[in-house]
Design an enzyme around this catalytic site. Structure first.
Site, PDB file in Angstrom:
ATOM      1  N   SER A 143       0.756  -0.530  -0.400  1.00  0.00           N
ATOM      2  CA  SER A 143       0.015   0.048  -0.012  1.00  0.00           C
ATOM      3  C   SER A 143       1.013   1.256  -0.021  1.00  0.00           C
ATOM      4  O   SER A 143       0.188   2.067  -0.591  1.00  0.00           O
ATOM      5  CB  SER A 143      -1.187   0.081   1.636  1.00  0.00           C
ATOM      6  OG  SER A 143      -0.503   0.131   2.268  1.00  0.00           O
TER       7      SER A 143
ATOM      8  N   SER B 103       6.979   4.359  17.997  1.00  0.00           N
ATOM      9  CA  SER B 103       7.188   5.692  17.581  1.00  0.00           C
ATOM     10  C   SER B 103       7.335   7.225  18.948  1.00  0.00           C
ATOM     11  O   SER B 103       7.157   6.391  20.031  1.00  0.00           O
ATOM     12  CB  SER B 103       6.080   6.486  16.826  1.00  0.00           C
ATOM     13  OG  SER B 103       6.349   7.504  15.818  1.00  0.00           O
TER      14      SER B 103
ATOM     15  N   TYR C 258      -2.290   8.330  15.449  1.00  0.00           N
ATOM     16  CA  TYR C 258      -1.142   7.161  14.843  1.00  0.00           C
ATOM     17  C   TYR C 258       0.149   7.504  16.027  1.00  0.00           C
ATOM     18  O   TYR C 258      -0.052   6.331  16.004  1.00  0.00           O
ATOM     19  CB  TYR C 258      -0.118   8.513  13.822  1.00  0.00           C
ATOM     20  CG  TYR C 258       1.028   7.577  13.774  1.00  0.00           C
ATOM     21  CD1 TYR C 258       1.179   6.282  12.907  1.00  0.00           C
ATOM     22  CD2 TYR C 258       2.401   7.991  14.059  1.00  0.00           C
ATOM     23  CE1 TYR C 258       2.569   5.382  12.927  1.00  0.00           C
ATOM     24  CE2 TYR C 258       3.093   7.887  13.855  1.00  0.00           C
ATOM     25  CZ  TYR C 258       3.805   6.405  13.651  1.00  0.00           C
ATOM     26  OH  TYR C 258       4.723   6.363  13.157  1.00  0.00           O
TER      27      TYR C 258
ATOM     28  N   LYS D  65       0.261   3.574  18.195  1.00  0.00           N
ATOM     29  CA  LYS D  65       1.619   2.909  18.742  1.00  0.00           C
ATOM     30  C   LYS D  65       1.238   2.965  20.195  1.00  0.00           C
ATOM     31  O   LYS D  65       1.716   1.659  20.291  1.00  0.00           O
ATOM     32  CB  LYS D  65       2.968   4.004  18.089  1.00  0.00           C
ATOM     33  CG  LYS D  65       2.789   3.949  16.696  1.00  0.00           C
ATOM     34  CD  LYS D  65       3.402   3.236  16.354  1.00  0.00           C
ATOM     35  CE  LYS D  65       3.731   2.784  14.421  1.00  0.00           C
ATOM     36  NZ  LYS D  65       4.345   1.278  14.111  1.00  0.00           N
TER      37      LYS D  65
ATOM     38  N   PHE E 262      11.932   9.558  16.151  1.00  0.00           N
ATOM     39  CA  PHE E 262      11.747  10.670  15.959  1.00  0.00           C
ATOM     40  C   PHE E 262      11.826  10.232  14.094  1.00  0.00           C
ATOM     41  O   PHE E 262      10.927  10.211  13.546  1.00  0.00           O
ATOM     42  CB  PHE E 262      12.507  11.879  16.726  1.00  0.00           C
ATOM     43  CG  PHE E 262      11.762  12.171  18.019  1.00  0.00           C
ATOM     44  CD1 PHE E 262      10.744  12.301  17.778  1.00  0.00           C
ATOM     45  CD2 PHE E 262      12.798  11.315  18.933  1.00  0.00           C
ATOM     46  CE1 PHE E 262      10.668  12.767  19.514  1.00  0.00           C
ATOM     47  CE2 PHE E 262      12.370  11.445  20.047  1.00  0.00           C
ATOM     48  CZ  PHE E 262      11.491  12.164  20.622  1.00  0.00           C
TER      49      PHE E 262
END
Length: 326
Positions: A34, A117, A141, A145, A169
């Site tokens: 994707s 993340s 998001y 995580k 990061f």
């Protein structure tokens, strides 16, 4: 025996695959393409085109290729877009992780490295982020995580899963001219595309409380990041002690202004970036300590800023030249 790399056709995942192979460890890639690229996966690497939401496909691949561990990178990674698509983000990142964990439990696979993340921290109020810094994600998001980390920790307690999560990061650079960052949301690709089309790059705000007025961020080279994933996998499989979470940070960071100067210097394209208004929610400085990862995983940011820029630029130029040749 082999390790499965979910999302192994992506920018970061493809570097992880190569890092495993450099250590002589067999891998199998699972990716639905994707956002990844089949061309990023070496031709002799076993490849399964599937979403991680398809638990049966994951189980079949684990059985067929004698998988003993998983590096989990697959997911929807665009923090800004996740605000507009929260349900999609949770489906891919939370449901997908649960699907993977269920498949691992079914096949008896007990080793996992999770690519998390630094978005889990949100906007920290400290100069140097550590693993213990409070978590306040500010996007679906980042939330997804953090939930993924919770799922993994719970499964670890319930089923003896050996695991760690790596938080980081901004990933930049390239370890091979065949691989480059294709994200439309990351700084380096945005600046490169602007330069290649004759435009002028833009900085969002120059009045922050930093030495040059532009935001300071943690930038790490993708090859160093990939090596840390493999080091974590080897430590887990060897049964050595490992922390549940590691930050992969530089400890000092670079400003957006410094990035622009480095890009101009390395590319040889002279430009003065345009200065636009601040973006809402951008903190002055976010930098993480990588001390724990240095202690246990041999982590180091081994590339200078110019080396990061140069490797990324060379890979992007190679891709542009290949496209023209076609």
């Amino acid at each position: 025996m082999s390790w499965m790399v979910t999302g192994g056709a992506g920018y970061i995942g493809s570097h992880v695959v190569r890092a495993f192979r450099e250590r002589g460890i067999d891998v199998v890639v699972v990716d639905d393409l994707s956002s990844g690229h089949r061309s990023f996966v070496p031709g002799d690497v076993r490849f399964v085109q599937s979403t991680i939401l398809d638990g049966l496909a994951l189980e079949r691949a684990m059985e067929q290729y004698d998988v003993t561990g998983v590096v989990h990178l697959a997911g929807f990674k665009y923090a800004g877009v996740s605000v507009q698509r929260p349900l999609h983000t949770y489906q891919q990142n939370v449901n997908g992780t649960a699907s993977l964990l269920a498949a691992m439990a079914e096949r008896g696979v007990r080793n996992l490295v999770f690519s998390s993340s630094a978005a889990v921290y949100g906007t920290p109020d400290v100069d140097l982020v550590t693993e213990g810094t409070p978590k306040h994600p500010e996007s679906p998001y980042g939330e997804s995580k953090l939930i993924g980390e919770w799922l993994i920790a719970d499964q670890g307690r319930a089923a003896g899963l050996r695991h760690t999560s790596l938080r980081y990061f901004n990933v930049v650079g390239s370890g091979s001219e065949e691989l480059y960052d294709t994200s439309p949301h990351n700084l380096f690709p945005i600046v490169f595309e602007t330069l290649l089309t004759g435009g002028t790059p833009r900085i969002n705000g120059d009045d922050y409380a930093t030495p040059d007025g532009t935001c300071v961020r943690d930038y790490i080279h993708v090859a160093d990041l990939a090596a840390a994933h493999v080091a974590a996998a080897e430590r887990i499989e060897a049964g050595e002690p490992i922390e549940p979470v590691y930050n992969l940070g530089s400890g000092d960071g670079s400003s957006v202004g410094e990035i622009m100067s480095a890009i101009s210097r390395v590319t040889g394209i002279a430009f003065e970036p345009e200065i636009g208004p601040r973006r809402a929610g951008d903190p002055d400085r976010i930098v993480a300590s990588g001390e724990l990862a240095a202690r246990d995983l041999g982590w180091a940011n081994r590339h200078s800023l110019d080396e990061m820029v140069d490797s990324a630029w060379q890979a992007r130029r190679a891709a542009a030249e290949a496209a023209l040749a076609d």
